[in-house]
Write a protein that holds these residues in place. Sequence first.
Motif, mmCIF file in Angstrom:
data_model
loop_
_atom_site.group_PDB
_atom_site.id
_atom_site.type_symbol
_atom_site.label_atom_id
_atom_site.label_comp_id
_atom_site.label_asym_id
_atom_site.label_seq_id
_atom_site.Cartn_x
_atom_site.Cartn_y
_atom_site.Cartn_z
ATOM 1 N N GLN A 175 0.809 -1.211 0.000
ATOM 2 C CA GLN A 175 0.000 0.000 0.000
ATOM 3 C C GLN A 175 0.848 1.270 0.000
ATOM 4 O O GLN A 175 0.433 2.297 -0.543
ATOM 5 N N ALA A 176 2.031 1.191 0.600
ATOM 6 C CA ALA A 176 2.928 2.357 0.623
ATOM 7 C C ALA A 176 3.771 2.459 -0.644
ATOM 8 O O ALA A 176 4.530 3.421 -0.800
ATOM 9 N N LYS A 264 9.456 1.537 8.587
ATOM 10 C CA LYS A 264 8.838 1.647 9.908
ATOM 11 C C LYS A 264 7.561 2.468 9.844
ATOM 12 O O LYS A 264 6.528 2.106 10.454
ATOM 13 N N HIS A 265 7.585 3.559 9.089
ATOM 14 C CA HIS A 265 6.408 4.421 8.977
ATOM 15 C C HIS A 265 5.255 3.671 8.314
ATOM 16 O O HIS A 265 4.086 3.820 8.728
ATOM 17 N N ALA A 266 5.557 2.852 7.305
ATOM 18 C CA ALA A 266 4.506 2.107 6.607
ATOM 19 C C ALA A 266 3.781 1.165 7.570
ATOM 20 O O ALA A 266 2.544 1.104 7.581
ATOM 21 N N PHE A 267 4.540 0.447 8.384
ATOM 22 C CA PHE A 267 3.917 -0.469 9.341
ATOM 23 C C PHE A 267 3.199 0.283 10.455
ATOM 24 O O PHE A 267 2.073 -0.074 10.844
ATOM 25 N N SER A 268 3.830 1.312 10.970
ATOM 26 C CA SER A 268 3.229 2.069 12.073
ATOM 27 C C SER A 268 1.940 2.742 11.646
ATOM 28 O O SER A 268 0.945 2.744 12.385
ATOM 29 N N LEU A 279 3.362 -4.867 16.653
ATOM 30 C CA LEU A 279 4.648 -4.668 15.979
ATOM 31 C C LEU A 279 5.748 -4.835 17.011
ATOM 32 O O LEU A 279 5.788 -4.115 18.013
ATOM 33 N N LEU A 280 6.643 -5.789 16.758
ATOM 34 C CA LEU A 280 7.642 -6.177 17.744
ATOM 35 C C LEU A 280 9.025 -5.640 17.406
ATOM 36 O O LEU A 280 9.318 -5.308 16.253
ATOM 37 N N ILE A 297 4.271 -9.014 14.290
ATOM 38 C CA ILE A 297 5.045 -8.724 13.082
ATOM 39 C C ILE A 297 6.374 -8.074 13.451
ATOM 40 O O ILE A 297 6.454 -7.209 14.324
ATOM 41 N N TYR A 298 7.418 -8.506 12.733
ATOM 42 C CA TYR A 298 8.775 -7.974 12.915
ATOM 43 C C TYR A 298 9.442 -7.937 11.550
ATOM 44 O O TYR A 298 9.138 -8.753 10.673
#
Length: 345
Positions: A175-176, A264-268, A279-280, A297-298
């Motif tokens: 998506q990102a 990191k921004h995409a997952f956060s 998120l680990l 998820i990691y």
Amino acid sequence: MSLTKQSTAKVRSIVLGAAGYSGAELAVILARNPYFELCGAFASAGRKTQPFSELYPRYKQQLDIDVQPWQDELATELKGKIDVAFLALPHEASEAITPILLAQNIDVVDLSGAFRLKQIEQYPEYYGYAHQHPELLAEAVYSLMEWQQTALPRLISVPGCYPTACSLALMPLVQAGLLADNCVPVINATSGVSGAGRKAALSTSFCEVGLSAYGFFKHRHRPEIEQNLGRKVVFTPHLGNFKRGILATSVVTLNAGVTAEQVKHAFSQAYANKPLVRLLDHSPNVADVAGTPYCDIYWQQDGEQLVVVSALDNLLKGAAAQAMQAANVRFGKPETAGLFAGVFS
């Protein structure tokens, strides 16, 4: 047929396939969900009526409901008495019973693969039978809940366990727009033996299972993952010597110049308000998600290469818990209602 005492203030529900692992988990979740009422539990027509606590003794004096044999004729008796039926059945059985239930104005939340794939021609290749209800394929909404964008209708198709683990791991990157155009994700995923169901078989006997790969290129969950991600994948499932859980390791190629901060921004951003994704800062372990409704998820990055590891309980977040999420949303209840251990812990 007998139903438990009904309360008009609650969503009245039944479970078909309550003798199996996912159906049993659903029965327990529904029984502890304060917004739902478990009014009936059913198994295949050939079974005798049995107390749920006889099938699953740990629930004695906690969930005392009979699991009754199902007959399609019962559907007419349920009209006006039941709001939703959860189907934890084989694919063809779910497809056959769904139009019967819908005709009685009973919503259906289906845990099988009967309505997951939108290309009807894929069913003979990946599921081994010809789909008979293209109109229901068009009507069903696929409920990967963390990415649900549309209203949930009267027919909800719950994602498979492997596709849930893999899609939750990779959808933020897709998506990102962080994946390279030519990237074909390579996914290796291992499931516990409960993923094969409760029916006894030598190939899934706990004493016989070590660690083995299977379903090369033709596993039925591959097109489901590809449908979610909008790109081809190489998906190889494995069977591991543990009861429950899935660990999926996905390897992808990022666009040139993508930074760790962008990843990191995409997952956060994707999961900031999603209570069932954790998120680990370390690689997940199936032992930490077994018995929970979470997906952990990691990720680790090395230049343009990214490894994403996801873990979930195949019977809960990969089946029953996600079905409950969807039904909660469908009926306007809190999304996580019933999903955390209480009286049945």
